[in-house]
Design a protein around this motif. Structure first.
Motif, PDB file in Angstrom:
ATOM      1  N   ALA A 219      33.702  91.191  15.121  1.00  0.00           N
ATOM      2  CA  ALA A 219      34.607  92.305  15.429  1.00  0.00           C
ATOM      3  C   ALA A 219      35.732  91.893  16.378  1.00  0.00           C
ATOM      4  CB  ALA A 219      33.818  93.464  16.027  1.00  0.00           C
ATOM      5  N   ASP A 220      35.431  91.032  17.349  1.00  0.00           N
ATOM      6  CA  ASP A 220      36.475  90.691  18.333  1.00  0.00           C
ATOM      7  C   ASP A 220      37.234  89.403  18.000  1.00  0.00           C
ATOM      8  OD1 ASP A 220      34.858  88.539  19.114  1.00  0.00           O
ATOM      9  OD2 ASP A 220      34.201  89.464  20.990  1.00  0.00           O
ATOM     10  N   GLY A 221      36.927  88.794  16.856  1.00  0.00           N
ATOM     11  CA  GLY A 221      37.671  87.625  16.416  1.00  0.00           C
ATOM     12  C   GLY A 221      37.201  86.301  16.990  1.00  0.00           C
ATOM     13  N   SER A 222      36.219  86.333  17.866  1.00  0.00           N
ATOM     14  CA  SER A 222      35.785  85.082  18.500  1.00  0.00           C
ATOM     15  C   SER A 222      35.079  84.149  17.516  1.00  0.00           C
ATOM     16  CB  SER A 222      34.879  85.378  19.699  1.00  0.00           C
ATOM     17  OG  SER A 222      33.762  86.152  19.322  1.00  0.00           O
ATOM     18  N   LEU A 223      34.413  84.723  16.511  1.00  0.00           N
ATOM     19  CA  LEU A 223      33.768  83.868  15.520  1.00  0.00           C
ATOM     20  C   LEU A 223      34.817  83.172  14.654  1.00  0.00           C
ATOM     21  CD1 LEU A 223      31.157  82.788  14.416  1.00  0.00           C
ATOM     22  CD2 LEU A 223      30.911  84.844  13.031  1.00  0.00           C
ATOM     23  N   ASN A 224      35.846  83.903  14.261  1.00  0.00           N
ATOM     24  CA  ASN A 224      36.937  83.276  13.506  1.00  0.00           C
ATOM     25  C   ASN A 224      37.603  82.166  14.307  1.00  0.00           C
ATOM     26  OD1 ASN A 224      36.642  84.782  11.178  1.00  0.00           O
ATOM     27  ND2 ASN A 224      38.209  86.282  11.710  1.00  0.00           N
ATOM     28  N   ALA A 225      37.764  82.383  15.616  1.00  0.00           N
ATOM     29  CA  ALA A 225      38.399  81.365  16.456  1.00  0.00           C
ATOM     30  C   ALA A 225      37.601  80.071  16.450  1.00  0.00           C
ATOM     31  CB  ALA A 225      38.556  81.892  17.882  1.00  0.00           C
ATOM     32  N   LEU A 226      36.271  80.177  16.479  1.00  0.00           N
ATOM     33  CA  LEU A 226      35.438  78.977  16.447  1.00  0.00           C
ATOM     34  C   LEU A 226      35.465  78.321  15.066  1.00  0.00           C
ATOM     35  CD1 LEU A 226      32.352  80.084  18.590  1.00  0.00           C
ATOM     36  CD2 LEU A 226      34.097  78.385  19.189  1.00  0.00           C
ATOM     37  N   LEU A 227      35.505  79.124  14.013  1.00  0.00           N
ATOM     38  CA  LEU A 227      35.616  78.567  12.669  1.00  0.00           C
ATOM     39  C   LEU A 227      36.889  77.735  12.530  1.00  0.00           C
ATOM     40  CD1 LEU A 227      34.420  81.677  10.636  1.00  0.00           C
ATOM     41  CD2 LEU A 227      33.340  79.428  10.572  1.00  0.00           C
ATOM     42  N   VAL A 228      37.990  78.266  13.023  1.00  0.00           N
ATOM     43  CA  VAL A 228      39.262  77.540  12.952  1.00  0.00           C
ATOM     44  C   VAL A 228      39.228  76.297  13.841  1.00  0.00           C
ATOM     45  CG1 VAL A 228      41.720  77.669  13.508  1.00  0.00           C
ATOM     46  CG2 VAL A 228      40.605  79.565  12.317  1.00  0.00           C
ATOM     47  N   LYS A 229      38.639  76.418  15.025  1.00  0.00           N
ATOM     48  CA  LYS A 229      38.553  75.285  15.950  1.00  0.00           C
ATOM     49  C   LYS A 229      37.866  74.089  15.309  1.00  0.00           C
ATOM     50  CE  LYS A 229      36.445  73.854  20.348  1.00  0.00           C
ATOM     51  NZ  LYS A 229      35.714  74.316  21.571  1.00  0.00           N
ATOM     52  N   TYR A 230      36.786  74.344  14.591  1.00  0.00           N
ATOM     53  CA  TYR A 230      35.987  73.239  14.057  1.00  0.00           C
ATOM     54  C   TYR A 230      36.317  72.869  12.619  1.00  0.00           C
ATOM     55  CZ  TYR A 230      33.044  72.967  18.175  1.00  0.00           C
ATOM     56  OH  TYR A 230      32.590  72.774  19.459  1.00  0.00           O
ATOM     57  N   PHE A 231      36.860  73.826  11.839  1.00  0.00           N
ATOM     58  CA  PHE A 231      37.045  73.561  10.417  1.00  0.00           C
ATOM     59  C   PHE A 231      38.482  73.725   9.935  1.00  0.00           C
ATOM     60  CE2 PHE A 231      32.663  75.080  11.098  1.00  0.00           C
ATOM     61  CZ  PHE A 231      31.970  73.951  10.644  1.00  0.00           C
ATOM     62  N   GLY A 232      39.393  74.106  10.831  1.00  0.00           N
ATOM     63  CA  GLY A 232      40.796  74.180  10.467  1.00  0.00           C
ATOM     64  C   GLY A 232      41.240  75.538   9.969  1.00  0.00           C
ATOM     65  N   ASP A 233      42.541  75.690   9.855  1.00  0.00           N
ATOM     66  CA  ASP A 233      43.134  76.984   9.490  1.00  0.00           C
ATOM     67  C   ASP A 233      42.783  77.419   8.069  1.00  0.00           C
ATOM     68  OD1 ASP A 233      44.381  77.265  11.959  1.00  0.00           O
ATOM     69  OD2 ASP A 233      46.190  76.199  11.305  1.00  0.00           O
ATOM     70  N   GLU A 234      42.461  76.472   7.205  1.00  0.00           N
ATOM     71  CA  GLU A 234      42.219  76.798   5.810  1.00  0.00           C
ATOM     72  C   GLU A 234      40.794  77.240   5.514  1.00  0.00           C
ATOM     73  OE1 GLU A 234      44.788  76.866   3.710  1.00  0.00           O
ATOM     74  OE2 GLU A 234      45.963  76.311   5.476  1.00  0.00           O
ATOM     75  N   THR A 235      39.912  77.156   6.524  1.00  0.00           N
ATOM     76  CA  THR A 235      38.529  77.518   6.280  1.00  0.00           C
ATOM     77  C   THR A 235      38.377  79.017   6.057  1.00  0.00           C
ATOM     78  OG1 THR A 235      36.269  77.119   7.074  1.00  0.00           O
ATOM     79  CG2 THR A 235      37.839  77.965   8.674  1.00  0.00           C
ATOM     80  N   ALA A 236      37.330  79.404   5.369  1.00  0.00           N
ATOM     81  CA  ALA A 236      37.053  80.822   5.155  1.00  0.00           C
ATOM     82  C   ALA A 236      36.774  81.508   6.495  1.00  0.00           C
ATOM     83  CB  ALA A 236      35.861  80.992   4.221  1.00  0.00           C
ATOM     84  N   GLN A 237      37.262  82.742   6.631  1.00  0.00           N
ATOM     85  CA  GLN A 237      37.083  83.498   7.854  1.00  0.00           C
ATOM     86  C   GLN A 237      36.638  84.912   7.528  1.00  0.00           C
ATOM     87  OE1 GLN A 237      40.419  83.102  10.692  1.00  0.00           O
ATOM     88  NE2 GLN A 237      41.148  81.361   9.445  1.00  0.00           N
ATOM     89  N   TYR A 238      36.286  85.655   8.588  1.00  0.00           N
ATOM     90  CA  TYR A 238      35.847  87.038   8.435  1.00  0.00           C
ATOM     91  C   TYR A 238      37.021  87.981   8.648  1.00  0.00           C
ATOM     92  CZ  TYR A 238      31.148  85.150   8.567  1.00  0.00           C
ATOM     93  OH  TYR A 238      30.005  84.445   8.297  1.00  0.00           O
TER      94      TYR A 238
END
Length: 238
Positions: A219-238
């Motif tokens: 909900a607060d975007g922190s999980l997406n931030a970690l996904l991008v940090k480790y897997f890049g901007d192109e990774t799947a996000q919520y």
């Protein structure tokens, strides 16, 4: 005597309460960037950061435990730790043995990688990590499956010419493609229902706590931030 027995029972209950908020987080420590052992000998990576944040939000204390991948489910069931947070895809087969939280990593693609242009991924010799959904997939194709204990072992097998290619989570293969001369081969293959925390089927309260914490991070975007940090901007996000 009765008072002594009651006092001992009370102390036992208090001791149980004192340790009830400590959760042993079981991981492999050999699947970068999801989880790995850093130069200080500590568990690091995407799942270390996610796990620590989930524990903080659930008001739990994390203790990190490493275990080889091929016995990671049996050792959860036998009580050697309380969760699996190790890049484990949610599948119906695994769900018959353990329970899962909702996914903290969206369903993504698996892929083939090789060092040889034009290598036959469908009819050649393909490496995959043992007891993974990727190994199960390769076994159903026309390729010859060779299983290895870790992702690094599968990569080494390609480099040594033992196999024609490797099949694994695409995000895990990206660093080898970008930095070590590997190339993706063929189409991506969607497998599994995303990655979740594995818990014993009896631990419904723990599952509920982690589900609430995952909801909060989504909900607060922190999980997406970690996904991008480790897997890049192109990774799947919520």
């Amino acid at each position: 005597m009765n008072k002594l027995i009651l006092s001992a029972a009370a102390l036992a209950l208090m001791a149980g309460a004192a340790t009830a908020d400590t959760v042993r987080m079981g991981t492999e420590g050999a699947y970068p960037p999801y989880n790995f052992i850093d130069d200080d000998g500590e568990v690091a990576g995407f799942e270390r950061e996610v796990g620590d944040e989930l524990c903080a939000r659930a008001e739990l204390t994390c203790e990190w435990v490493t275990n080889e991948w091929d016995t990671i489910i049996p050792n959860l069931v036998s009580g050697n730790y309380d969760t699996i947070i190790a890049g484990m895809s949610i599948t119906d087969e695994r769900d018959e043995v353990i329970d899962f939280t909702q996914n903290y990593y969206p369903p993504t693609a698996s892929a083939y990688a090789t060092l040889t242009e034009g290598a036959d991924m469908m009819g050649g010799v393909i490496a995959a990590q043992t007891s993974t959904i990727q190994a199960g997939y390769v076994a159903e194709t026309g390729a010859t499956l060779v299983e290895f204990a870790t992702l690094d072992d599968t990569i080494a097998a390609v480099k040594n010419g033992e196999v024609d290619g490797v099949f694994a989570d695409k995000d895990a293969l990206v660093p080898f493609v970008e930095e070590q001369g590997f190339m993706f081969a063929g189409d991506d293959v969607p497998l599994g229902g995303g990655i979740g925390l594995g818990v014993r089927e009896s631990d419904t309260e723990l599952k509920d706590k982690f589900n609430a914490a995952i909801d909060s991070m989504k909900a607060d975007g922190s999980l997406n931030a970690l996904l991008v940090k480790y897997f890049g901007d192109e990774t799947a996000q919520y």
